[in-house]
Design a protein around this motif. Sequence first.
Motif, PDB file in Angstrom:
ATOM      1  N   UNK A 190       0.844  -1.199   0.000  1.00 11.85           N
ATOM      2  CA  UNK A 190       0.000   0.000   0.000  1.00 11.85           C
ATOM      3  C   UNK A 190       0.877   1.246   0.000  1.00 11.85           C
ATOM      4  N   UNK A 191       0.589   2.187  -0.899  1.00  8.59           N
ATOM      5  CA  UNK A 191       1.356   3.428  -0.948  1.00  8.59           C
ATOM      6  C   UNK A 191       0.454   4.609  -0.638  1.00  8.59           C
ATOM      7  N   UNK A 192       1.076   5.665  -0.125  1.00  9.42           N
ATOM      8  CA  UNK A 192       0.347   6.887   0.206  1.00  9.42           C
ATOM      9  C   UNK A 192       1.033   8.071  -0.447  1.00  9.42           C
ATOM     10  N   UNK A 193       0.233   9.120  -0.713  1.00 10.61           N
ATOM     11  CA  UNK A 193       0.798  10.333  -1.288  1.00 10.61           C
ATOM     12  C   UNK A 193       1.135  11.323  -0.184  1.00 10.61           C
ATOM     13  N   UNK A 194       1.471  12.540  -0.579  1.00 14.84           N
ATOM     14  CA  UNK A 194       1.910  13.542   0.395  1.00 14.84           C
ATOM     15  C   UNK A 194       0.809  13.931   1.372  1.00 14.84           C
ATOM     16  N   UNK A 195      -0.456  13.664   1.023  1.00 18.68           N
ATOM     17  CA  UNK A 195      -1.572  13.984   1.914  1.00 18.68           C
ATOM     18  C   UNK A 195      -2.112  12.744   2.619  1.00 18.68           C
ATOM     19  N   UNK A 196      -1.406  11.617   2.476  1.00 17.81           N
ATOM     20  CA  UNK A 196      -1.829  10.398   3.155  1.00 17.81           C
ATOM     21  C   UNK A 196      -2.903   9.613   2.435  1.00 17.81           C
ATOM     22  N   UNK A 197      -3.139   9.910   1.161  1.00 19.16           N
ATOM     23  CA  UNK A 197      -4.177   9.217   0.399  1.00 19.16           C
ATOM     24  C   UNK A 197      -3.616   7.925  -0.195  1.00 19.16           C
ATOM     25  N   UNK A 198      -4.323   6.832   0.019  1.00 15.39           N
ATOM     26  CA  UNK A 198      -3.871   5.530  -0.448  1.00 15.39           C
ATOM     27  C   UNK A 198      -4.430   5.221  -1.836  1.00 15.39           C
ATOM     28  N   UNK A 199      -3.629   4.573  -2.656  1.00 14.65           N
ATOM     29  CA  UNK A 199      -4.089   4.128  -3.973  1.00 14.65           C
ATOM     30  C   UNK A 199      -5.029   2.945  -3.790  1.00 14.65           C
ATOM     31  N   UNK A 200      -6.202   3.023  -4.424  1.00 14.26           N
ATOM     32  CA  UNK A 200      -7.232   2.007  -4.216  1.00 14.26           C
ATOM     33  C   UNK A 200      -7.982   1.684  -5.498  1.00 14.26           C
ATOM     34  N   UNK A 201      -8.165   2.698  -6.348  1.00 16.26           N
ATOM     35  CA  UNK A 201      -9.094   2.621  -7.465  1.00 16.26           C
ATOM     36  C   UNK A 201      -8.375   2.997  -8.754  1.00 16.26           C
ATOM     37  N   UNK A 202      -8.509   2.170  -9.790  1.00 16.12           N
ATOM     38  CA  UNK A 202      -7.896   2.444 -11.091  1.00 16.12           C
ATOM     39  C   UNK A 202      -8.980   2.604 -12.136  1.00 16.12           C
ATOM     40  N   UNK A 203      -8.974   3.732 -12.830  1.00 11.56           N
ATOM     41  CA  UNK A 203      -9.883   3.988 -13.945  1.00 11.56           C
ATOM     42  C   UNK A 203      -9.108   3.843 -15.252  1.00 11.56           C
ATOM     43  N   UNK A 204      -9.607   3.027 -16.176  1.00 10.28           N
ATOM     44  CA  UNK A 204      -8.914   2.768 -17.434  1.00 10.28           C
ATOM     45  C   UNK A 204      -9.780   3.218 -18.595  1.00 10.28           C
ATOM     46  N   UNK A 205      -9.297   4.176 -19.362  1.00 12.50           N
ATOM     47  CA  UNK A 205      -9.972   4.588 -20.584  1.00 12.50           C
ATOM     48  C   UNK A 205      -9.499   3.686 -21.717  1.00 12.50           C
ATOM     49  N   UNK A 206     -10.404   2.911 -22.280  1.00 14.47           N
ATOM     50  CA  UNK A 206     -10.004   1.939 -23.302  1.00 14.47           C
ATOM     51  C   UNK A 206     -10.090   2.504 -24.714  1.00 14.47           C
ATOM     52  N   UNK A 207     -10.704   3.658 -24.867  1.00 14.96           N
ATOM     53  CA  UNK A 207     -10.770   4.343 -26.159  1.00 14.96           C
ATOM     54  C   UNK A 207     -11.120   5.803 -25.923  1.00 14.96           C
ATOM     55  N   UNK A 208     -10.721   6.668 -26.859  1.00 13.69           N
ATOM     56  CA  UNK A 208     -11.112   8.076 -26.751  1.00 13.69           C
ATOM     57  C   UNK A 208     -12.287   8.386 -27.674  1.00 13.69           C
ATOM     58  N   UNK A 209     -12.802   7.390 -28.356  1.00 17.46           N
ATOM     59  CA  UNK A 209     -13.904   7.600 -29.295  1.00 17.46           C
ATOM     60  C   UNK A 209     -15.250   7.409 -28.607  1.00 17.46           C
ATOM     61  N   UNK A 210     -16.260   8.076 -29.152  1.00 18.36           N
ATOM     62  CA  UNK A 210     -17.590   8.001 -28.556  1.00 18.36           C
ATOM     63  C   UNK A 210     -18.638   8.087 -29.656  1.00 18.36           C
ATOM     64  N   UNK A 211     -19.785   7.441 -29.431  1.00 13.58           N
ATOM     65  CA  UNK A 211     -20.887   7.549 -30.392  1.00 13.58           C
ATOM     66  C   UNK A 211     -21.798   8.722 -30.070  1.00 13.58           C
ATOM     67  N   UNK A 212     -21.523   9.434 -28.992  1.00 17.40           N
ATOM     68  CA  UNK A 212     -22.209  10.668 -28.661  1.00 17.40           C
ATOM     69  C   UNK A 212     -21.205  11.822 -28.716  1.00 17.40           C
ATOM     70  N   UNK A 213     -21.720  13.013 -28.772  1.00 14.79           N
ATOM     71  CA  UNK A 213     -20.880  14.203 -28.727  1.00 14.79           C
ATOM     72  C   UNK A 213     -21.384  15.082 -27.585  1.00 14.79           C
ATOM     73  N   UNK A 214     -21.188  14.552 -26.373  1.00 17.02           N
ATOM     74  CA  UNK A 214     -21.816  15.161 -25.202  1.00 17.02           C
ATOM     75  C   UNK A 214     -21.322  16.579 -24.960  1.00 17.02           C
ATOM     76  N   UNK A 215     -22.243  17.435 -24.588  1.00 15.68           N
ATOM     77  CA  UNK A 215     -21.885  18.820 -24.284  1.00 15.68           C
ATOM     78  C   UNK A 215     -21.033  18.915 -23.034  1.00 15.68           C
ATOM     79  N   UNK A 216     -20.956  17.823 -22.251  1.00 20.23           N
ATOM     80  CA  UNK A 216     -20.119  17.816 -21.060  1.00 20.23           C
ATOM     81  C   UNK A 216     -18.643  17.765 -21.412  1.00 20.23           C
ATOM     82  N   UNK A 217     -18.314  17.241 -22.598  1.00 19.49           N
ATOM     83  CA  UNK A 217     -16.895  17.057 -22.906  1.00 19.49           C
ATOM     84  C   UNK A 217     -16.516  17.380 -24.347  1.00 19.49           C
ATOM     85  N   UNK A 218     -17.461  17.357 -25.297  1.00 19.71           N
ATOM     86  CA  UNK A 218     -17.131  17.597 -26.701  1.00 19.71           C
ATOM     87  C   UNK A 218     -18.214  18.454 -27.355  1.00 19.71           C
TER      88      UNK A 218
END
Length: 333
Positions: free
Chosen positions: A1-29
């Motif tokens: 287990x590793x911690x950062x400078x604020x004591x936060x432990x690594x726990x969760x990994x988010x993996x983007x498997x593609x940058x393509x989308x079938x929508x063009x959401x106003x939130x991001x594009x």
Amino acid sequence: MIKDTLGRELHDLRISVTDRCNFRCSFCMPEGEEYEFFRREEILSFEEITKFVMAIIPLGVKKVRLTGGEPLLRRNLERLIAYLSELPLEDLSLTTNGFLLKEKAKLLKEAGLKRVTVSLHSLKDEVFSRLVGRKVKVYQIIEGIEESLKVGLTPVKVNVCVIRGINHTEIVDIARFFKSMGVVVRFIEFMDVGNINGWSLEKVYSAREMLELLSKRFELEPVEKSYRGEVADRYRYKDDGVEVGFISSITQPFCGDCNRLRLTADGKVLTCLFAQDCYDVKGLIRGSASDEEIREFISKIWAWRSDRYSEQRLEFLENGIMPRKVEMFRVGG
């Protein structure tokens, strides 16, 4: 287990498997913007992604979520899920816009996926189509959610990004609709992810306002967080126990408990959803680096991270100097 400078432990990994989308959401594009997407050879293979995940599990990673762009556009995604399902993880999930979910839910479940989260920001065809930049029938997304429930990709969660003046008047209707299905809804304050989604503080409908609104219509009781770093403030309806949550990155930042690392489709590591800088890990993965060398690289990045953008946002606004951030369709949420 590793911690950062604020004591936060690594726990969760988010993996983007593609940058393509079938929508063009106003939130991001937003409509009218053009982007250069990754070439196929730039994107990590399933084997390369699996190698990376295997290498960093000993650092504390317990959960993996696959994102995009739209992850279901990645051909043969179930093969990656099968690889990852063999690893010692507590949770393997996927976030999708749900457009292809009906036809793929069974395959995903059989491959080893545990659950799905669907982004659905309106129950009205015209509003939802406006938000995602193409004509879409909401029932198509609902059918994907129903199929996910049927095959056991549970608990199914629905993310609703609330924008004042666009969909905030639907909060009660959305809550009631998914409550009847036993589906968890998480209402999310509109965030300034990336640089191009037209965000402003005036468009933010706060989590407090959402909770007050729902409390007038339903009897709610708070639920304790399941683990440190859980971003949603959770409640449940007293009559049936179905949960509803609120994510308040704008009005009540939770940087102090953030435990997420993000891997982009082209092999860049980010330590924050609002990151300005990326760290290239693709060279290590495609080279002769050992698992231990990959772990050492990530350990150094994590140990020195000091991200707390959401806590600094108002200061940036007051000074009129907003940092450039990685775009949402690259990060995947």
